[in-house]
Each structure stands twice: as structure tokens, then as C-alpha cells.
Design an enzyme around this catalytic site. Structure first.
Site, short mmCIF file in Angstrom:
data_model
loop_
_atom_site.label_atom_id
_atom_site.label_comp_id
_atom_site.label_asym_id
_atom_site.label_seq_id
_atom_site.Cartn_x
_atom_site.Cartn_y
_atom_site.Cartn_z
N HIS A 125 21.12 60.73 24.82
CA HIS A 125 20.38 60.89 26.08
C HIS A 125 21.23 61.25 27.30
CE1 HIS A 125 21.78 56.99 27.47
NE2 HIS A 125 21.24 57.27 28.64
N ASP A 126 22.56 61.05 27.26
CA ASP A 126 23.40 61.42 28.42
C ASP A 126 24.57 62.31 27.99
OD1 ASP A 126 22.29 60.52 30.83
OD2 ASP A 126 22.98 58.46 30.50
N ALA B 119 21.98 46.74 46.80
CA ALA B 119 21.56 47.78 45.87
C ALA B 119 20.87 47.15 44.66
CB ALA B 119 22.77 48.60 45.41
N ASP C 163 17.52 52.53 28.99
CA ASP C 163 18.45 53.26 29.84
C ASP C 163 18.85 52.47 31.09
OD1 ASP C 163 20.05 55.39 30.61
OD2 ASP C 163 18.42 56.48 31.60
N HIS D 228 28.53 56.99 33.16
CA HIS D 228 27.84 57.79 32.13
C HIS D 228 28.82 58.24 31.05
CE1 HIS D 228 24.79 58.01 35.40
NE2 HIS D 228 24.01 57.81 34.36
N ASN D 229 29.22 57.30 30.22
CA ASN D 229 30.21 57.56 29.17
C ASN D 229 29.66 57.09 27.82
OD1 ASN D 229 30.45 54.70 29.20
ND2 ASN D 229 31.90 54.86 30.90
N PHE D 230 30.50 57.17 26.79
CA PHE D 230 30.03 56.83 25.44
C PHE D 230 29.61 55.36 25.35
CE2 PHE D 230 30.91 55.49 20.98
CZ PHE D 230 29.89 56.21 20.37
N HIS E 29 28.10 53.66 27.65
CA HIS E 29 26.72 53.59 28.16
C HIS E 29 25.75 54.06 27.06
CE1 HIS E 29 23.13 54.15 30.58
NE2 HIS E 29 23.14 55.44 30.33
#
Ligand SMILES: [Zn+2]
Length: 468
Positions: free
Chosen positions: A264-265, A425, A375, A224-226, A228
Site C-alpha cells: 500500500h505504500d 496533533a 493504515d 513511510h518505510n518497510f 510501516h
């Protein structure tokens, strides 16, 4: 006179020296500058000038990475729950720098924006380390954007090859080829290409400062970084183009989607909502356990937009601003996967009755669905682009479950390094979450099968093969 209280710090020594434990006394009576002076002093740095804040970037965070206000309202802690204090001293603070000084210039811009918005800036070294880790130093030099000299007053304009901006409109765009400043410029290009700067009189400088502030407000998490943030926005932009739905959306809806995806994050701490709630973090307390992260992302976004310097929505009419804010918040809150079934159900109802583009409520849910698709869209991308994200996500998950085990908190099997296999997964997520979501959207938007759903099916077969 309010009573002072101790705050326990662990100060990053830098250069391989072990962190230093310090205790400072903080009082709500102190001004922001006084608190910062106290923190600088604790780190062994004297107050050098009135402009110390523009020379240094100060970052106060909890052990789990959550940023804290480095001002008079630092929450109380104990010697067992020390906060990390990192201070980055800038080597140069001149207002005009050559291309070699770009990193420093961006640090200074970051510090200035930090001052303007009250948000904490990310430490540049951590960003560079992240870049190195993600891409190695083998990115071909010819593909790097060459930035002209920058000045703080007027951010440099960046031109891209038309082949790049065409490719940007497609889900196959290789997001690993670009470093963070270039990704910010590509995001700016999307506003220009949709003609939003002209239509809403958005100043280019305001847009660049906004994007720089956003970039500094993403943390260097494995997932969850820039980058992304960039991927999600680029996929939304790609979906709009391959389905031609951008011709059906209003300019305000396109502006809404761009800002929602970009924000969004924001300030994601790298630990999910379940952790926030189970560990009773500040975010879960502030938001009463209701989508604490997504509420935080939207709140950080609108904090950035509160400042004139970075408010790309300031020229909107009151009615447009109100509508845009409402829809941006709805899109960001829709990214909480706990809401997945509910939103899918609503959209399915519209689809079964025949989707009506003239109905405002239906259009609103369509924007949320597009944001949700973007997303979780990594497997729409070619394997060499998408697969590194799986490892990054698992790394973030494992870090969380390790911590949950250490803290005696419940932990999810899908995050447990003892139980999870990458292929297992992926097969579950792609088959049970991604394909039904994209197929449902494909009933309203054209061309989804060829450009979007077929690559997802291919990814599913690939991971099924790995697990066989
Ligand atoms: Zn996301």
C-alpha cells in the site's frame, strides 16, 4: 538517430568524501546496459564484467528521494536539479553464503530482483543505518531470529516460536523487536497460516522473492518505510483474528487484504500528495493530480507482480486474478485520506441499513475500511510501540514543510514545526479521525471495543494529559 541530452548528477562519494558533480550524455538510442555503463563510468567504476549489474546496486533519485529509471529514459534535468547517483559495490557475489554474509546475500538477491523487474533496489547501507537509528544496537540478541545459511537458489526457511506466531495475531505485537528480513518472514507466515499457499498453489520461493522485492522497493523514510508496511499488514492480520472476521472472509479476500496492505505504500517518496501536486512532480503529472501516491503504490506493486519470479498471483484463475487485482487497487486507493469522508459515508449508509455480508459491494467497502483502519492504527498498539511512530511521522512532515517553505510552496499547518505540538496533533487525529473510523467498523465487526477501541481511547487520554 535521437539526439542526446545532458543529465546532471551528484555522485555519492561515500566514506565522508563530498559528493562529486558530473554530467553525462544520455540518448534514447542507448540500451539499458549502455546507460548503466555510462553511469558506472561517471562514478569512476569501470565495467568489470558482463554481470556488473548483479555485483552492484545502482540507485538514481531526485533530491526529494523519488526514484528514477536508470535507463535510456532518464528525465532531463538542470545543474540546479541534479540527481543523486548511488552505487553499492558488493564485496561478495558467491552463490552460497554463511549467516554472516546474509546482508551481502540479500543485496545480491535485491540486485537480481532489480534486474528482473526493472525496479531500483534500495541501498543496503541506508537500510542498516535506518535500523540502527530506529532501534539502536540494544535489541536483545535472544529475540533476533537466527537465520540458517542461505543460498540464492533456495531462500532459507525460517521457523518462528509458536508463541511469536500467536502473538502476531494480536494488535499488541511488538513490531520493534524484528529486523527487516525477519519482518518479511513474518509476512510470509501470514500467507501460510491462512493456508493460501496450498489453496492457490503459490510457491514458497515465489512468495519470498516477492517479499524481498517489496522490501527493496520501500524507501528509508522516517515513517513511510518497510516497517510501516509490516505494521499495517500485521494490524490487518490482528484485526481479522481478534474480530474472527477471517472466518467470514473468502480465501481470495484474505489474499487481497494481505497483498494490498503489503503493497500500500510502495516506493513512497516521503512527501505527500499535496506536495506532489503543488510542486508539479512527475507523479502528479502522470496521475493528473488524482491520488498520485496511491496510484503509484499500486502501479509499483503490479509491476513487481508482472514478473513470473515474483508473481504470487500467477496461479490464480483469470476470474480470481481479475477480482483480486480490482479489490487490491480499491483498497490501496482507499488509503488516500482525501477520500476518507467519501468512504466513511458509503460504509455508514450500509451500516444504517443493516450491513449485508451477502452483498459484494458492501464486502468490497468493508475490505477498504479494514485497510484504512490498519493504515492509521498505531495508537491501537501499546504506548511504547506506538509513540516512536509519532516522532517519525512528525520528522517526515517537518522535512516536507521545510522544503515547501524553501521552495515557496504552500504548506499545511499540521506539518509546520513552528506550529505543531506532538500532543496537540495526536489529540486531534485520534479524536476526530481514528475513533469515529474504528467505532464505525466496530458496528460490523465484533470484539472491536475491547481489543482495539479501548486502547485508542487510552492513547487519547495519554496525549490529552500531555497537552494539559
Ligand atoms: Zn500507509
Amino acid at each position: 538517430m535521437a539526439t542526446s541530452y545532458p543529465v546532471y548528477l551528484s555522485i555519492n562519494g561515500g566514506g565522508g568524501t563530498p559528493p562529486l558533480h558530473e554530467t553525462v550524455q544520455i540518448s534514447p538510442d542507448l540500451s539499458l546496459d549502455e546507460v548503466r555503463s555510462v553511469l558506472y563510468a561517471a562514478a569512476g567504476l569501470a565495467e568489470t564484467s558482463k554481470n556488473a549489474d548483479t555485483d552492484r546496486v545502482l540507485r538514481l533519485s531526485r533530491a526529494d528521494g523519488v526514484l528514477l529509471p536508470a535507463g535510456p529514459h532518464i528525465p532531463k534535468n538542470t545543474p540546479e536539479t541534479r540527481y543523486n547517483l548511488e552505487i553499492k559495490q558488493h564485496a561478495s557475489n558467491s552463490s552460497s553464503l554463511d549467516a554472516a554474509g546474509l546482508g551481502d546475500a540479500l543485496d545480491v538477491v535485491t540486485a537480481l530482483l532489480d534486474k528482473v523487474t526493472g525496479l531500483k533496489a534500495k541501498v543496503a547501507e541506508a537500510q542498516q543505518a535506518e535500523e540502527q537509528q530506529k532501534k539502536g544496537s540494544d535489541a536483545p540478541a535472544s529475540r533476533r531470529v537466527r537465520l540458517p545459511p542461505v543460498s540464492l537458489e533456495k531462500p532459507a526457511k525460517v521457523a518462528f516460536d509458536p508463541a511469536v506466531t500467536e502473538q502476531l495475531k494480536h494488535p499488541t505485537f511488538d513490531i520493534w523487536q524484528w529486523q527487516e528480513p525477519a519482518m518479511a518472514d513474518l509476512l510470509a507466515h501470514m500467507f501460510t497460516e491462512f493456508d493460501l499457499l496450498k489453496l492457490y498453489n503459490i510457491e514458497e520461493d515465489t512468495l519470498r522473492r516477492f517479499l524481498e522485492c517489496v522490501r527493496a522497493s520501500y524507501n528509508s523514510n522516517p515513517f513511510h518505510n518497510f516497517r510501516h508496511c509490516f505494521c499495517v499488514t500485521q494490524m490487518m492480520y490482528g484485526l481479522l483474528h481478534v474480530t474472527n472476521v477471517h472466518e467470514k472472509l473468502t480465501p481470495l479476500e484474505k489474499l487481497t487484504l494481505l497483498i494490498a496492505c503489503i503493497g500500500h505504500d510502495l516506493d513512497h517518496p516521503g512527501f505527500n500528495n499535496a506536495y506532489q501536486v503543488n510542486a508539479s512532480t512527475e507523479l502528479s503529472l502522470v496521475y493528473n493530480d488524482i491520488s498520485p501516491l496511491e496510484n503509484h503504490h499500486a502501479a509499483v506493486l503490479f509491476t513487481i507482480l508482472k514478473s513470473d519470479e515474483t508473481n504470487v498471483l500467477k496461479t490464480l484463475s483469470d476470474a480470481d486474478y481479475k477480482e483480486c487485482r480490482k479489490q487490491i487497487i480499491a483498497c490501496i486507493l482507499a488509503t488516500d485520506m482525501a477520500k476518507h469522508g467519501e468512504i466513511m459515508g458509503r460504509f455508514k449508509g450500509f451500516v444504517e441499513a443493516g450491513f449485508n455480508f451477502d452483498d459484494a459491494a458492501q464486502r468490497s467497502v468493508l475490505l477498504q475500511m479494514i485497510t484504512k483502519c490498519a493504515d492509521i492504527s498505531n495508537e491501537v498498539r501499546p504506548k511504547h510501540v506506538s509513540e516512536p511512530w509519532v516522532d517519525n511521522l512528525l520528522e517526515e512532515f517537518f522535512t516536507q514543510s521545510d522544503r515547501e517553505k524553501a521552495e515557496g510552496l504552500p504548506f499545511a499547518p499540521f506539518m509546520d514545526r513552528e506550529k505543531v505540538t506532538k500532543s496537540g496533533a495526536q489529540v486531534g487525529f485520534i479524536g476526530f479521525v481514528m475513533i469515529p473510523l474504528f467505532e464505525l467498523v466496530g458496528k460490523v465487526l465484533p470484539n472491536m471495543e475491547e481489543h482495539v477501541i479501548a486502547p485508542i481511547r487510552k492513547a487519547l487520554e495519554y496525549y490529552k494529559g500531555l497537552s494539559a
